[in-house]
Design a protein around this motif. Structure first.
Motif, short mmCIF file in Angstrom:
data_model
loop_
_atom_site.label_atom_id
_atom_site.label_comp_id
_atom_site.label_asym_id
_atom_site.label_seq_id
_atom_site.Cartn_x
_atom_site.Cartn_y
_atom_site.Cartn_z
N ASN A 222 -47.27 -4.13 -56.06
CA ASN A 222 -46.26 -5.17 -56.07
C ASN A 222 -46.63 -6.17 -57.16
O ASN A 222 -47.62 -5.99 -57.87
CB ASN A 222 -46.17 -5.86 -54.70
CG ASN A 222 -44.79 -6.40 -54.41
OD1 ASN A 222 -44.11 -6.91 -55.29
ND2 ASN A 222 -44.36 -6.27 -53.16
N SER A 223 -45.86 -7.23 -57.27
CA SER A 223 -46.16 -8.25 -58.26
C SER A 223 -47.53 -8.86 -58.00
O SER A 223 -47.90 -9.14 -56.86
CB SER A 223 -45.10 -9.35 -58.24
OG SER A 223 -45.47 -10.42 -59.09
N TYR B 127 -60.29 1.29 -63.61
CA TYR B 127 -58.91 1.06 -64.05
C TYR B 127 -58.19 0.23 -63.01
O TYR B 127 -58.52 0.26 -61.82
CB TYR B 127 -58.16 2.39 -64.23
CG TYR B 127 -58.58 3.19 -65.44
CD1 TYR B 127 -58.12 2.85 -66.72
CD2 TYR B 127 -59.42 4.28 -65.31
CE1 TYR B 127 -58.51 3.58 -67.83
CE2 TYR B 127 -59.82 5.01 -66.42
CZ TYR B 127 -59.37 4.65 -67.68
OH TYR B 127 -59.75 5.37 -68.77
N MET B 128 -57.18 -0.50 -63.50
CA MET B 128 -56.26 -1.21 -62.62
C MET B 128 -54.87 -0.67 -62.96
O MET B 128 -54.38 -0.84 -64.09
CB MET B 128 -56.33 -2.71 -62.85
CG MET B 128 -57.71 -3.30 -62.62
SD MET B 128 -58.09 -3.57 -60.88
CE MET B 128 -57.60 -5.27 -60.72
N ILE B 129 -54.24 -0.02 -62.00
CA ILE B 129 -52.99 0.68 -62.26
C ILE B 129 -51.79 -0.19 -61.89
O ILE B 129 -51.73 -0.75 -60.79
CB ILE B 129 -52.93 2.00 -61.48
CG1 ILE B 129 -54.07 2.92 -61.91
CG2 ILE B 129 -51.59 2.69 -61.67
CD1 ILE B 129 -54.19 4.18 -61.07
N SER B 130 -50.84 -0.28 -62.81
CA SER B 130 -49.52 -0.84 -62.54
C SER B 130 -48.52 0.30 -62.63
O SER B 130 -48.74 1.28 -63.35
CB SER B 130 -49.15 -1.93 -63.55
OG SER B 130 -50.06 -3.01 -63.50
N ALA B 131 -47.40 0.16 -61.95
CA ALA B 131 -46.41 1.24 -61.93
C ALA B 131 -45.43 1.16 -63.09
O ALA B 131 -44.70 2.11 -63.35
CB ALA B 131 -45.64 1.22 -60.61
N ILE C 290 -49.05 3.85 -64.61
CA ILE C 290 -48.78 5.16 -64.03
C ILE C 290 -47.70 4.98 -62.97
O ILE C 290 -47.91 4.26 -61.99
CB ILE C 290 -50.03 5.79 -63.38
CG1 ILE C 290 -51.20 5.86 -64.35
CG2 ILE C 290 -49.69 7.20 -62.86
CD1 ILE C 290 -52.48 6.42 -63.73
N PRO C 291 -46.55 5.61 -63.14
CA PRO C 291 -45.49 5.50 -62.12
C PRO C 291 -45.99 5.98 -60.76
O PRO C 291 -46.84 6.89 -60.69
CB PRO C 291 -44.39 6.42 -62.66
CG PRO C 291 -44.62 6.45 -64.13
CD PRO C 291 -46.12 6.40 -64.30
N GLY D 67 -42.37 -3.74 -57.09
CA GLY D 67 -43.53 -3.29 -57.83
C GLY D 67 -43.17 -2.12 -58.73
O GLY D 67 -43.71 -1.93 -59.80
N PHE D 68 -42.22 -1.34 -58.26
CA PHE D 68 -41.69 -0.20 -59.02
C PHE D 68 -40.31 0.13 -58.47
O PHE D 68 -39.33 0.19 -59.20
CB PHE D 68 -42.61 1.02 -58.88
CG PHE D 68 -42.09 2.26 -59.57
CD1 PHE D 68 -42.27 2.43 -60.93
CD2 PHE D 68 -41.43 3.25 -58.85
CE1 PHE D 68 -41.79 3.58 -61.57
CE2 PHE D 68 -40.96 4.40 -59.48
CZ PHE D 68 -41.14 4.56 -60.84
N SER D 69 -40.24 0.34 -57.19
CA SER D 69 -39.07 0.71 -56.41
C SER D 69 -38.83 2.21 -56.41
O SER D 69 -38.14 2.76 -57.27
CB SER D 69 -37.80 -0.01 -56.86
OG SER D 69 -36.73 0.38 -56.00
N LEU D 70 -39.41 2.83 -55.41
CA LEU D 70 -39.15 4.24 -55.18
C LEU D 70 -37.69 4.48 -54.88
O LEU D 70 -37.13 5.53 -55.21
CB LEU D 70 -40.01 4.74 -54.01
CG LEU D 70 -41.52 4.80 -54.24
CD1 LEU D 70 -42.23 5.11 -52.93
CD2 LEU D 70 -41.86 5.85 -55.27
N SER D 71 -37.06 3.50 -54.25
CA SER D 71 -35.65 3.62 -53.90
C SER D 71 -34.78 3.80 -55.15
O SER D 71 -33.86 4.62 -55.16
CB SER D 71 -35.20 2.38 -53.13
OG SER D 71 -33.81 2.40 -52.89
#
Length: 508
Positions: free
Chosen positions: A250-251, A280-284, A304-305, A413-417
């Motif tokens: 998320n944010s 590593y610190m992963i953002s989507a 990384i999605p 944060g990305f939104s899988l929806s």
């Protein structure tokens, strides 16, 4: 081995759980050994893991020490319960039974709601009817936990988690604090070496679990910590060599309009302050990665999605003529940050222009927000227009039926929806908030980005799509095309930055 660390994978899954499961699929697809690690106690989770086919993929902290991971499903039932001599079993109310001896109730039994005779818990009572202890049964059928009570003051004194022989393996001791509230003061755990370890907090025995698991799988394993707040201290205090990875789901800040100075999202504060610990610190999304690096230039932040679109889904395109073109779907848990009430307000305007427009809200409620949504629907007189469908693990099938998707979140944060809707060819109207919507939806091409809390703009874009069949059909076709950006091949290529570093540099 790659370990994906979460708290629980239950029936009603949040976006984090769905993301972890999709990641597991992707790693298996590329022949990488991976397991999901969960840390919370839950007596019924076996049922949902079985339904999802995940029993062999999840290692739970409590199951691990209770040695029950391979225990067969053998329900404990009233028919198999051994009662004291001369005692009588009587039904009281739904799923409730009493054991009576010498005209006194000595046991109160509760059965699982969906199986009347399968034992859920047994409460043992003294001669005055006060609770002595409560036995809790796992849905698989074994006695799993025992809570002991102080009969003089009626408060919980000790919690014990038991192995299949009935011996305690984890214990929590309680006492009354200065505010006259019950607090856990001591945590004890019997390790794999059969030695008892004492901790002053749950993070202590969580850390011990991670270390023992690491050694059990030959050490030097990769740990991806998906629930940063729940596992933060444990993740940074492991004493065995490991390859830790943090994840922003998320944010990372509370105010995305001021990323350089905003206070940190509490879920990620500890992880950010200990960023040097993580490989590593992963953002989507690229947008979040850029924002993270703008504030912390030395952080090893990458994108990384959190999910991918399968080749089968990319090949499955529904003829738009067969859809319910004037039905929109909102696929998100009912929560304040998802702001479904904004969609309710927008639907008042939409119905004036598109009289047969309908909306379906799919998702479980968080707190009392579900009740607030129901109230808003009633006040808008839209009870026959907006349906609250609840949680479903197959909501993606509904996306092949409806005509568009709407997401009114104030933060993502990305939104899988959004990705799911895009992969099912749905035109979308989504709030242009950080993070995810603008990375996924191409404004005017496969949907529309609208201002947060701008009800008029939200309604106008929904009306525009529903009122123009050619536009709706074009947006749908483009959505299918744009979803290809998140194919399994493309997403795995981004994961290879991590896997190559771990396997080629760290392990060797």
């Amino acid at each position: 081995m790659y370990f994906f660390v979460d708290t629980i994978v239950d029936t009603q899954k949040s976006g984090i759980e769905h993301a972890i499961i999709r990641r597991l699929e992707l790693f298996k697809m590329h022949n990488k050994d991976a397991k999901i690690i969960t840390t919370n106690y839950h007596r019924t989770v076996y049922a949902s893991l079985t339904t999802d086919g995940l029993n062999n993929d999840v290692i739970n902290l409590f199951d691990y020490y209770q040695k029950v991971a391979d225990v067969p499903f053998t329900p404990a039932t009233l028919d198999t319960l051994v009662l004291p001599e001369h005692a009588l079993l009587k039904k009281s109310v739904n799923h409730q039974y009493q054991v009576v001896l010498n005209h006194k109730v000595i046991m109160q039994i509760t059965t699982f709601a969906d199986t009347q005779k399968q034992i859920d818990l047994i409460r043992y009572l003294d001669d005055e009817g006060k609770t002595i202890y409560i036995d809790y049964y796992d849905i698989r059928g074994f006695l799993s936990k025992r809570d002991h009570y102080d009969t003089n003051n009626d408060w919980l004194t000790v919690e014990q988690w038991l192995d299949v022989t009935g011996q305690p393996v984890i214990e929590n001791y309680h006492q009354i604090n200065f505010d006259n509230k019950v607090d856990v003061t001591v945590y004890r755990l019997r390790g794999k070496d059969n030695v008892w370890y004492t901790f002053d907090g749950v993070q202590g025995y969580m850390r011990h679990f991670f270390d023992e698991l690491n050694l059990a799988y030959n050490g030097h394993n990769a740990f991806i910590f998906d629930r940063a707040s729940e596992t933060a201290w444990a993740s940074t205090h492991m004493v065995t060599p490991n390859y830790p990875i943090g994840h922003f789901h998320n944010s990372h800040v509370t105010d995305t309009d001021d990323i350089m100075h905003s206070s940190l999202n509490g879920f990620f504060t500890f992880m950010i302050k200990n960023q040097d610990h993580f490989h590593y610190m992963i953002s989507a999304t690229d947008t979040q990665t850029k924002d993270v690096l703008a504030r912390w230039p030395k952080m090893r932040a990458i994108t990384i999605p959190v999910s991918y679109v399968s080749d089968a889904q990319l090949a499955n395109q529904v003829d738009f003529a067969k859809r319910e073109k004037h039905t929109l779907i909102v696929a998100a848990r009912l929560a304040p940050e998802k702001q479904q009430i904004d969609v309710v307000k927008a639907m008042v305007q939409v119905r004036k222009q598109v009289p047969d427009a309908r909306a379906e809200f799919w998702g479980y409620p968080n707190g009392d927000y579900g009740d607030q949504v129901k109230k808003a629907i009633k006040e808008a007189h839209l009870e026959d227009v907006i349906s609250l469908k609840g949680y479903s693990s197959t909501v993606n099938q509904e996306m092949d039926r409806v005509g568009l998707s709407v997401l009114s979140s104030r933060m993502e944060g990305f939104s899988l929806s959004i990705l799911e809707a895009q992969s099912h060819g749905l035109p979308q109207v989504v709030n242009n908030v950080k993070y995810g919507p603008s990375d996924l939806v191409i404004d005017g091409q496969d949907g529309f980005l609208v201002e947060n809390n701008n009800i008029d703009m939200l309604a106008a874009k929904i009306i525009a799509i529903m009122s123009d069949e050619q536009l709706q059909t074009t947006l749908s076709a483009n959505a299918y095309t744009d979803a290809r950006r998140y194919s399994a091949e493309n997403v795995w290529r981004q994961w290879q930055v991590v896997t190559d570093d771990y396997e080629n540099n760290y392990l060797k």
